[in-house]
Design a protein around this motif. Structure first.
Motif, PDB file in Angstrom:
ATOM      1  N   ARG A  56       0.910  -1.247  -0.097  1.00  0.00           N
ATOM      2  CA  ARG A  56      -0.120   0.041   0.143  1.00  0.00           C
ATOM      3  C   ARG A  56       0.970   1.253  -0.057  1.00  0.00           C
ATOM      4  NH1 ARG A  56      -4.475  -2.071  -1.629  1.00  0.00           N
ATOM      5  NH2 ARG A  56      -4.536  -4.415  -0.909  1.00  0.00           N
TER       6      ARG A  56
ATOM      7  N   LYS B 116       0.878   5.639   0.782  1.00  0.00           N
ATOM      8  CA  LYS B 116       0.185   6.664   1.352  1.00  0.00           C
ATOM      9  C   LYS B 116       1.124   7.780   1.137  1.00  0.00           C
ATOM     10  CE  LYS B 116      -1.646   6.371   5.599  1.00  0.00           C
ATOM     11  NZ  LYS B 116      -1.562   6.265   6.938  1.00  0.00           N
ATOM     12  N   ASP B 117       0.278   9.053   0.795  1.00  0.00           N
ATOM     13  CA  ASP B 117       0.935  10.155   0.770  1.00  0.00           C
ATOM     14  C   ASP B 117       1.145  10.810   2.106  1.00  0.00           C
ATOM     15  OD1 ASP B 117       1.454  13.095   0.728  1.00  0.00           O
ATOM     16  OD2 ASP B 117       0.380  13.282  -1.053  1.00  0.00           O
TER      17      ASP B 117
ATOM     18  N   PRO C  14      -2.525  12.232   4.049  1.00  0.00           N
ATOM     19  CA  PRO C  14      -2.708  10.892   4.482  1.00  0.00           C
ATOM     20  C   PRO C  14      -4.127  10.321   4.085  1.00  0.00           C
ATOM     21  CG  PRO C  14      -2.269  12.099   6.319  1.00  0.00           C
ATOM     22  CD  PRO C  14      -2.138  13.049   5.078  1.00  0.00           C
ATOM     23  N   ASP C  15      -5.157  11.024   3.991  1.00  0.00           N
ATOM     24  CA  ASP C  15      -6.370  10.473   3.751  1.00  0.00           C
ATOM     25  C   ASP C  15      -6.914  10.195   2.364  1.00  0.00           C
ATOM     26  OD1 ASP C  15      -6.998  10.885   6.379  1.00  0.00           O
ATOM     27  OD2 ASP C  15      -7.842  13.172   6.225  1.00  0.00           O
ATOM     28  N   TYR C  16      -5.794  10.689   1.329  1.00  0.00           N
ATOM     29  CA  TYR C  16      -6.053  10.300  -0.103  1.00  0.00           C
ATOM     30  C   TYR C  16      -5.623   9.025  -0.278  1.00  0.00           C
ATOM     31  CZ  TYR C  16      -6.086  10.107  -4.888  1.00  0.00           C
ATOM     32  OH  TYR C  16      -6.319   9.813  -6.267  1.00  0.00           O
ATOM     33  N   ASN C  17      -6.476   7.850  -0.663  1.00  0.00           N
ATOM     34  CA  ASN C  17      -6.366   6.738  -0.945  1.00  0.00           C
ATOM     35  C   ASN C  17      -5.795   6.191  -2.055  1.00  0.00           C
ATOM     36  OD1 ASN C  17      -6.189   4.060  -0.760  1.00  0.00           O
ATOM     37  ND2 ASN C  17      -8.437   3.654  -0.892  1.00  0.00           N
ATOM     38  N   HIS C  18      -4.181   6.027  -2.042  1.00  0.00           N
ATOM     39  CA  HIS C  18      -3.682   5.638  -3.553  1.00  0.00           C
ATOM     40  C   HIS C  18      -3.723   4.301  -3.683  1.00  0.00           C
ATOM     41  CE1 HIS C  18      -1.435   9.299  -4.520  1.00  0.00           C
ATOM     42  NE2 HIS C  18      -1.664   9.634  -3.391  1.00  0.00           N
TER      43      HIS C  18
ATOM     44  N   TYR D 186       6.185  10.059   0.062  1.00  0.00           N
ATOM     45  CA  TYR D 186       5.165   9.142   0.035  1.00  0.00           C
ATOM     46  C   TYR D 186       5.803   7.559   0.944  1.00  0.00           C
ATOM     47  CZ  TYR D 186       2.859  11.609  -3.395  1.00  0.00           C
ATOM     48  OH  TYR D 186       2.066  12.389  -4.218  1.00  0.00           O
TER      49      TYR D 186
ATOM     50  N   THR E  46       8.400  -0.710   5.875  1.00  0.00           N
ATOM     51  CA  THR E  46       7.898   0.480   5.277  1.00  0.00           C
ATOM     52  C   THR E  46       9.221   1.224   4.763  1.00  0.00           C
ATOM     53  OG1 THR E  46       8.024   1.893   7.212  1.00  0.00           O
ATOM     54  CG2 THR E  46       6.094   0.965   6.857  1.00  0.00           C
TER      55      THR E  46
END
Length: 123
Positions: free
Chosen positions: A56, A58-59, A63-67, A99, A117
């Motif tokens: 997964r 994440k920006d 952080p709420d934007y789902n990539h 990211y 990560t």
């Protein structure tokens, strides 16, 4: 008392196994603004028994934007090529964004064996 020692040993063993897995990535040929092909990813220390990788992105600036991300079958490969899975690639509205890729090593039943990560700025 002995039960507590066994629990402590198991927790230490699990933590050590999770600490051994490492992941890194390079943006490589990733195009700005929602390139659907994942970047090249390098892996090490993936635990025995891993059958799939759940990845997964994440920006960290939004952080709420789902990539999203994807699952990839694992057979002891040390890297994943550009485009190994589809996701919504990076598209910072201005400047650079940080990211984070999170990789979960999964066993045949879908249980997480380890997590790693890696962070990188784009562009």
């Amino acid at each position: 008392m002995r039960g507590l020692m066994v629990i402590a040993f198991l927790l230490a063993s699990c933590t050590a196994a999770m600490a051994d897995m490492k992941v890194s990535f390079d943006w490589g040929p990733t195009k700005k603004c929602f390139d659907s092909k994942s970047p090249p990813i390098s892996l090490s220390g993936v635990p025995a028994g891993t059958k799939a990788l759940d990845i997964r992105m994440k920006d960290m600036n939004v952080p709420d934007y789902n990539h999203g991300g994807g699952k990839v079958d694992y057979s002891a490969q040390k890297s994943l090529a550009y485009g190994a899975f589809s996701y919504t690639g990076p598209c910072p509205p201005s400047g650079k964004h940080k990211y984070r890729f999170t990789v979960n090593a999964l066993d045949a039943g879908g249980k997480t064996l380890a997590t790693a990560t890696a962070d990188k700025m784009f562009p």
